[in-house]
Design a protein around this motif. Sequence first.
Motif, mmCIF file in Angstrom:
data_model
loop_
_atom_site.group_PDB
_atom_site.id
_atom_site.type_symbol
_atom_site.label_atom_id
_atom_site.label_comp_id
_atom_site.label_asym_id
_atom_site.label_seq_id
_atom_site.Cartn_x
_atom_site.Cartn_y
_atom_site.Cartn_z
ATOM 1 N N ASN A 1 -24.215 12.341 -4.534
ATOM 2 C CA ASN A 1 -22.888 12.434 -4.903
ATOM 3 C C ASN A 1 -22.561 11.105 -5.391
ATOM 4 O O ASN A 1 -21.692 10.895 -6.443
ATOM 5 N N THR A 2 -22.802 10.160 -4.673
ATOM 6 C CA THR A 2 -22.477 8.442 -5.110
ATOM 7 C C THR A 2 -23.202 8.290 -6.444
ATOM 8 O O THR A 2 -22.256 7.757 -7.535
ATOM 9 N N ALA A 3 -24.090 8.506 -6.742
ATOM 10 C CA ALA A 3 -25.153 8.294 -8.087
ATOM 11 C C ALA A 3 -24.334 9.025 -9.210
ATOM 12 O O ALA A 3 -23.919 8.672 -10.282
ATOM 13 N N GLU A 4 -23.655 10.463 -8.897
ATOM 14 C CA GLU A 4 -23.255 10.894 -10.038
ATOM 15 C C GLU A 4 -21.735 10.574 -10.183
ATOM 16 O O GLU A 4 -21.317 10.795 -11.395
ATOM 17 N N GLU A 5 -21.148 10.168 -9.309
ATOM 18 C CA GLU A 5 -19.881 9.469 -9.387
ATOM 19 C C GLU A 5 -19.989 8.412 -10.292
ATOM 20 O O GLU A 5 -19.060 8.205 -11.171
ATOM 21 N N GLU B 1 -22.111 7.576 -12.387
ATOM 22 C CA GLU B 1 -22.534 7.801 -13.863
ATOM 23 C C GLU B 1 -21.280 8.725 -14.548
ATOM 24 O O GLU B 1 -21.259 8.474 -15.641
ATOM 25 N N ALA B 2 -20.515 9.312 -14.092
ATOM 26 C CA ALA B 2 -19.293 9.917 -14.546
ATOM 27 C C ALA B 2 -18.506 8.919 -15.005
ATOM 28 O O ALA B 2 -17.773 8.869 -16.078
ATOM 29 N N LEU B 3 -18.174 7.787 -14.038
ATOM 30 C CA LEU B 3 -17.449 6.836 -14.308
ATOM 31 C C LEU B 3 -18.107 5.900 -15.571
ATOM 32 O O LEU B 3 -17.087 5.352 -16.255
ATOM 33 N N ALA B 4 -19.133 5.762 -15.706
ATOM 34 C CA ALA B 4 -19.788 5.081 -16.665
ATOM 35 C C ALA B 4 -19.680 5.687 -18.041
ATOM 36 O O ALA B 4 -19.512 5.125 -19.142
ATOM 37 N N ALA B 5 -19.575 7.186 -17.914
ATOM 38 C CA ALA B 5 -19.409 7.735 -19.107
ATOM 39 C C ALA B 5 -18.079 7.703 -19.695
ATOM 40 O O ALA B 5 -17.893 7.945 -20.954
ATOM 41 N N ARG B 6 -16.973 7.725 -18.671
ATOM 42 C CA ARG B 6 -15.600 7.701 -19.282
ATOM 43 C C ARG B 6 -15.420 6.083 -19.591
ATOM 44 O O ARG B 6 -14.591 6.155 -20.766
#
Length: 102
Positions: free
Chosen positions: A23-27, A29-34
């Motif tokens: 979950n931490t890794a996915e969060e 990754e999503a932040l970096a994409a934004r």
Amino acid sequence: MPRPRTVVTAPRGELSLAERALNTAEEREALAARRRPPAEPPAWLIERGIGVDRLPVRVHSGGCWDARKRCTGMIIDEARRALAEGVQGCPHCRPDAALGIG
């Protein structure tokens, strides 16, 4: 002999740790994409007709307000070639004038 409850509890704890790490890794990754800037739009577009053949019908500049959903990006050489082969230039954005053709 291990107690039956321990046999079940230990793997659950490891699974919980793994899920939190995922979950931490996915969060992250999503932040970096934004934070990434949006992709730059193509400088030239080709509009294709409706139907099976979907032949090119019009060339547009990348920011043309009249470009439709049937448009795809292309490079400058492809835009020049399409105009030279008789594909119409958009009367609004005038890609032929921008490219010095016609």
